[in-house]
Design a protein around this motif. Structure first.
Motif, PDB file in Angstrom:
ATOM      1  N   SER A 108      35.275  87.273  14.462  1.00 26.23           N
ATOM      2  CA  SER A 108      34.954  86.174  15.648  1.00 26.23           C
ATOM      3  C   SER A 108      34.084  86.553  16.809  1.00 26.23           C
ATOM      4  O   SER A 108      33.646  87.998  16.600  1.00 26.23           O
ATOM      5  CB  SER A 108      36.314  86.259  16.398  1.00 26.23           C
ATOM      6  OG  SER A 108      36.536  87.386  16.950  1.00 26.23           O
ATOM      7  N   TYR A 109      33.668  85.739  17.583  1.00 26.29           N
ATOM      8  CA  TYR A 109      32.420  86.010  18.566  1.00 26.29           C
ATOM      9  C   TYR A 109      33.047  87.119  19.354  1.00 26.29           C
ATOM     10  O   TYR A 109      32.104  88.000  19.749  1.00 26.29           O
ATOM     11  CB  TYR A 109      32.064  84.829  19.320  1.00 26.29           C
ATOM     12  CG  TYR A 109      31.356  83.799  18.556  1.00 26.29           C
ATOM     13  CD1 TYR A 109      30.330  84.210  17.683  1.00 26.29           C
ATOM     14  CD2 TYR A 109      31.555  82.343  18.882  1.00 26.29           C
ATOM     15  CE1 TYR A 109      29.783  83.136  16.607  1.00 26.29           C
ATOM     16  CE2 TYR A 109      31.183  81.659  17.920  1.00 26.29           C
ATOM     17  CZ  TYR A 109      30.020  81.867  17.165  1.00 26.29           C
ATOM     18  OH  TYR A 109      29.637  80.995  16.553  1.00 26.29           O
ATOM     19  N   LYS A 110      34.356  87.338  19.802  1.00 25.30           N
ATOM     20  CA  LYS A 110      34.642  88.256  20.653  1.00 25.30           C
ATOM     21  C   LYS A 110      34.968  89.615  20.020  1.00 25.30           C
ATOM     22  O   LYS A 110      35.296  90.535  20.628  1.00 25.30           O
ATOM     23  CB  LYS A 110      36.099  87.818  21.436  1.00 25.30           C
ATOM     24  CG  LYS A 110      37.308  87.757  20.647  1.00 25.30           C
ATOM     25  CD  LYS A 110      38.553  87.611  21.351  1.00 25.30           C
ATOM     26  CE  LYS A 110      39.871  87.372  20.412  1.00 25.30           C
ATOM     27  NZ  LYS A 110      39.974  86.477  19.547  1.00 25.30           N
ATOM     28  N   SER A 111      35.179  89.646  18.544  1.00 33.13           N
ATOM     29  CA  SER A 111      35.231  90.954  17.814  1.00 33.13           C
ATOM     30  C   SER A 111      34.609  91.980  18.314  1.00 33.13           C
ATOM     31  O   SER A 111      33.032  91.798  18.441  1.00 33.13           O
ATOM     32  CB  SER A 111      35.094  90.664  16.603  1.00 33.13           C
ATOM     33  OG  SER A 111      35.123  91.761  15.585  1.00 33.13           O
ATOM     34  N   ASP A 158      38.058  82.334  21.601  1.00 32.86           N
ATOM     35  CA  ASP A 158      37.383  83.447  20.593  1.00 32.86           C
ATOM     36  C   ASP A 158      35.876  83.452  20.852  1.00 32.86           C
ATOM     37  O   ASP A 158      35.072  83.585  19.875  1.00 32.86           O
ATOM     38  CB  ASP A 158      37.543  82.640  19.195  1.00 32.86           C
ATOM     39  CG  ASP A 158      39.105  83.068  18.602  1.00 32.86           C
ATOM     40  OD1 ASP A 158      39.689  84.033  19.008  1.00 32.86           O
ATOM     41  OD2 ASP A 158      39.287  82.315  17.806  1.00 32.86           O
ATOM     42  N   GLY A 159      35.506  83.396  22.227  1.00 30.82           N
ATOM     43  CA  GLY A 159      34.162  83.434  22.232  1.00 30.82           C
ATOM     44  C   GLY A 159      33.295  82.013  22.558  1.00 30.82           C
ATOM     45  O   GLY A 159      32.395  82.076  23.156  1.00 30.82           O
ATOM     46  N   TYR A 160      33.925  80.929  22.285  1.00 35.61           N
ATOM     47  CA  TYR A 160      33.448  79.739  22.480  1.00 35.61           C
ATOM     48  C   TYR A 160      33.636  79.267  24.065  1.00 35.61           C
ATOM     49  O   TYR A 160      34.412  78.215  24.291  1.00 35.61           O
ATOM     50  CB  TYR A 160      33.850  78.764  21.644  1.00 35.61           C
ATOM     51  CG  TYR A 160      33.539  78.771  20.263  1.00 35.61           C
ATOM     52  CD1 TYR A 160      32.759  78.280  19.508  1.00 35.61           C
ATOM     53  CD2 TYR A 160      34.600  79.575  19.190  1.00 35.61           C
ATOM     54  CE1 TYR A 160      32.381  78.258  18.111  1.00 35.61           C
ATOM     55  CE2 TYR A 160      34.302  79.827  18.052  1.00 35.61           C
ATOM     56  CZ  TYR A 160      33.108  79.225  17.428  1.00 35.61           C
ATOM     57  OH  TYR A 160      33.015  79.410  16.253  1.00 35.61           O
ATOM     58  N   SER A 161      33.057  80.288  24.779  1.00 38.67           N
ATOM     59  CA  SER A 161      33.503  79.794  26.229  1.00 38.67           C
ATOM     60  C   SER A 161      32.484  80.541  27.165  1.00 38.67           C
ATOM     61  O   SER A 161      31.565  81.428  26.643  1.00 38.67           O
ATOM     62  CB  SER A 161      34.863  80.300  26.653  1.00 38.67           C
ATOM     63  OG  SER A 161      34.798  81.787  26.601  1.00 38.67           O
ATOM     64  N   ALA A 162      32.118  79.899  28.544  1.00 41.93           N
ATOM     65  CA  ALA A 162      31.371  80.382  29.536  1.00 41.93           C
ATOM     66  C   ALA A 162      31.806  81.640  29.827  1.00 41.93           C
ATOM     67  O   ALA A 162      30.768  82.525  30.454  1.00 41.93           O
ATOM     68  CB  ALA A 162      31.395  79.399  30.709  1.00 41.93           C
ATOM     69  N   ILE A 163      33.037  82.008  30.186  1.00 41.04           N
ATOM     70  CA  ILE A 163      33.331  83.277  30.426  1.00 41.04           C
ATOM     71  C   ILE A 163      32.826  84.499  29.463  1.00 41.04           C
ATOM     72  O   ILE A 163      32.353  85.617  29.807  1.00 41.04           O
ATOM     73  CB  ILE A 163      34.833  83.767  30.452  1.00 41.04           C
ATOM     74  CG1 ILE A 163      35.346  82.817  31.489  1.00 41.04           C
ATOM     75  CG2 ILE A 163      35.269  84.869  30.750  1.00 41.04           C
ATOM     76  CD1 ILE A 163      37.053  82.600  31.495  1.00 41.04           C
ATOM     77  N   TRP A 164      32.978  84.244  28.177  1.00 42.00           N
ATOM     78  CA  TRP A 164      32.297  85.176  27.056  1.00 42.00           C
ATOM     79  C   TRP A 164      30.905  85.428  27.427  1.00 42.00           C
ATOM     80  O   TRP A 164      30.174  86.425  27.182  1.00 42.00           O
ATOM     81  CB  TRP A 164      32.853  84.877  25.680  1.00 42.00           C
ATOM     82  CG  TRP A 164      32.260  85.859  24.681  1.00 42.00           C
ATOM     83  CD1 TRP A 164      31.405  85.626  23.709  1.00 42.00           C
ATOM     84  CD2 TRP A 164      32.934  87.062  24.555  1.00 42.00           C
ATOM     85  NE1 TRP A 164      31.407  86.604  22.840  1.00 42.00           N
ATOM     86  CE2 TRP A 164      32.129  87.694  23.443  1.00 42.00           C
ATOM     87  CE3 TRP A 164      33.656  87.957  25.272  1.00 42.00           C
ATOM     88  CZ2 TRP A 164      32.206  88.867  23.045  1.00 42.00           C
ATOM     89  CZ3 TRP A 164      33.707  89.111  24.746  1.00 42.00           C
ATOM     90  CH2 TRP A 164      33.134  89.942  23.724  1.00 42.00           C
ATOM     91  N   PHE A 205      38.720  92.312  27.121  1.00 42.33           N
ATOM     92  CA  PHE A 205      38.415  90.726  26.446  1.00 42.33           C
ATOM     93  C   PHE A 205      37.954  90.914  24.938  1.00 42.33           C
ATOM     94  O   PHE A 205      38.211  89.833  24.318  1.00 42.33           O
ATOM     95  CB  PHE A 205      37.234  90.189  27.105  1.00 42.33           C
ATOM     96  CG  PHE A 205      37.706  89.618  28.509  1.00 42.33           C
ATOM     97  CD1 PHE A 205      37.996  88.256  28.721  1.00 42.33           C
ATOM     98  CD2 PHE A 205      38.075  90.542  29.660  1.00 42.33           C
ATOM     99  CE1 PHE A 205      38.415  87.915  29.901  1.00 42.33           C
ATOM    100  CE2 PHE A 205      38.243  89.894  30.686  1.00 42.33           C
ATOM    101  CZ  PHE A 205      38.522  88.464  30.935  1.00 42.33           C
ATOM    102  N   SER A 206      37.374  91.992  24.434  1.00 44.97           N
ATOM    103  CA  SER A 206      37.075  92.244  23.173  1.00 44.97           C
ATOM    104  C   SER A 206      37.915  92.877  22.295  1.00 44.97           C
ATOM    105  O   SER A 206      38.783  92.364  21.404  1.00 44.97           O
ATOM    106  CB  SER A 206      35.623  92.828  23.120  1.00 44.97           C
ATOM    107  OG  SER A 206      35.270  92.905  22.005  1.00 44.97           O
ATOM    108  N   ARG A 249      42.149  83.616  27.526  1.00 47.11           N
ATOM    109  CA  ARG A 249      41.506  82.047  27.248  1.00 47.11           C
ATOM    110  C   ARG A 249      39.957  82.146  27.307  1.00 47.11           C
ATOM    111  O   ARG A 249      39.299  81.256  27.958  1.00 47.11           O
ATOM    112  CB  ARG A 249      42.214  81.101  28.217  1.00 47.11           C
ATOM    113  CG  ARG A 249      43.420  81.112  28.437  1.00 47.11           C
ATOM    114  CD  ARG A 249      44.155  80.433  27.348  1.00 47.11           C
ATOM    115  NE  ARG A 249      45.532  80.106  27.539  1.00 47.11           N
ATOM    116  CZ  ARG A 249      46.271  80.825  26.923  1.00 47.11           C
ATOM    117  NH1 ARG A 249      46.075  82.004  26.523  1.00 47.11           N
ATOM    118  NH2 ARG A 249      47.520  80.667  27.119  1.00 47.11           N
ATOM    119  N   ILE A 250      39.266  82.973  26.225  1.00 46.26           N
ATOM    120  CA  ILE A 250      38.063  83.116  26.053  1.00 46.26           C
ATOM    121  C   ILE A 250      37.609  82.006  24.697  1.00 46.26           C
ATOM    122  O   ILE A 250      36.641  82.133  24.294  1.00 46.26           O
ATOM    123  CB  ILE A 250      37.454  84.317  26.191  1.00 46.26           C
ATOM    124  CG1 ILE A 250      37.776  85.213  24.897  1.00 46.26           C
ATOM    125  CG2 ILE A 250      37.456  84.777  27.436  1.00 46.26           C
ATOM    126  CD1 ILE A 250      37.096  86.263  24.675  1.00 46.26           C
TER     127      ILE A 250
END
Length: 359
Positions: A242-245, A174-180, A158-159, A171-172
């Motif tokens: 990005s938040y997922k980075s 870029d981190g703007y999601s409940a999954i992240w 995911f990251s 489908r996260i």
């Protein structure tokens, strides 16, 4: 009882301050108004690189605290009422003071903030909250080796993989999601359960954070220079931002580990106990769409005309002022809630519902 980490409460407040810095830079128009490769441009992106881990920090704290905290439906109900207080009251203020600023859709969003994603973080947090009991079972019941492999694999795909391929395959957003947020909750809970802060001195985590910030900032500069040279235009400058980075996530982890190791003096504990309950109010007030549109959007673009050192001071000073104003406003909201005995009423309602369900 688990001891309270006042350093974590202080970090929650710092993270909210960093969120305000991000919004001053982006919504405030500073980054868009900056001329690429000028000192002002690079100064703005240095602050952006330093503050970008704030949302990941907030999500990690949720897991760090939540894994050992009692699960209370009252908590989310109280937060929901706080959100409603601001969505409705701010909408009413703009309806009265700025004629024509409030449409029918704005009223609908104010009344149903979660369903209309008025605040993306809160909407995602509601989903996270509903899954917390299941996530806590995973954190408590799974063996360390199994849990380590599980979280490691999740973060890898995911990251790391999604950042490497500049993709959003899972489908996260870029981190703007409940999954992240759920992934970071698991990681934060893991850090608390296995006391990840015990390895290494506090200063090492702070130095690690600073090194990551410098690397992130320099990577953006280097990518932009290289793509401009070889492609004739700047591309993928935000590749690692990005938040997922994994780089941004590692910076957030370093801050959490640093702040959970610091010792807060007694007077600091009192100040933190007083201020930390109002930190979330800062987010709700200054990110309300009407506040963004009328009070923040492009208001600070003029800062790019200042010398770069003065620009940094202006950005930080503006963020401080926004924080202070929001703290004062939320203090008044808190007094209203106390006078109305909101928490006690929610406690009573929760107990009655449990009694009826378990009867």
């Amino acid at each position: 009882m688990d001891k309270r980490y006042y350093g974590i409460d202080a970090l929650r407040m710092l993270a909210m301050f960093m969120v305000v810095i991000l919004h001053v830079l982006t919504q405030g128009g500073i980054l868009n108004a900056s001329v690429r490769f000028t000192y002002q441009y690079e100064a703005g992106w240095l602050l952006q690189s330093a503050a970008f881990c704030a949302v990941d920090v907030y999500a990690l704290i949720s897991g760090y605290v939540g894994v050992s905290a009692k699960y209370r439906y009252r908590n989310i109900a109280e937060l929901w009422l706080q959100v409603l207080f601001y969505t409705v009251s701010i909408t009413v203020l703009f309806w009265v003071l700025v004629p024509g600023s409030v449409s029918a859709m704005e009223w609908l969003k104010a009344i149903c903030p979660v369903m209309f994603n008025q605040y993306w973080y809160f909407s995602s947090y509601v989903a996270l909250f509903l899954f917390m009991p299941l996530l806590n079972i995973i954190l408590v019941k799974m063996e360390k080796r199994q849990l380590t492999i599980c979280i490691g694999m999740i973060l890898f795909f995911f990251s790391f993989v999604q950042t490497l391929f500049y993709s959003d395959a899972f489908r996260i957003n870029d981190g703007y999601s409940a999954i992240w947020l759920m992934i970071l909750y698991l990681l934060g809970g893991y850090m608390r359960k296995y006391k990840s802060n015990e390895n290494g001195k506090a200063s090492r985590f702070l130095i690690g954070y600073l090194i990551i910030v410098g690397f992130t900032w320099l990577s953006k500069l280097l990518i932009e220079i290289l793509t401009l040279h070889f492609l004739g235009q700047v591309r993928a400058g935000n590749y690692l931002i990005s938040y997922k980075s994994p780089i941004i996530l590692l910076a957030a982890v370093c801050l959490v580990l640093f702040f959970c190791k610091i010792n807060v003096p007694l007077f600091g504990e009192k100040m933190i106990r007083f201020l930390s309950p109002m930190a979330f109010g800062v987010y709700l007030i200054h990110t309300h769409p009407l506040v963004f549109s009328y009070l923040i959007k492009d208001r600070f673009a003029v800062f790019v005309t200042y010398p770069w050192m003065l620009e940094i001071l202006a950005i930080l000073g503006t963020a401080v002022c926004i924080n202070l104003i929001c703290y004062v406003i939320d203090f008044m909201r808190l007094q209203i809630f106390k006078r109305l005995h909101i928490r006690q009423k929610l406690d009573l309602f929760e107990e009655r519902m449990k009694t009826k369900i378990l009867r």
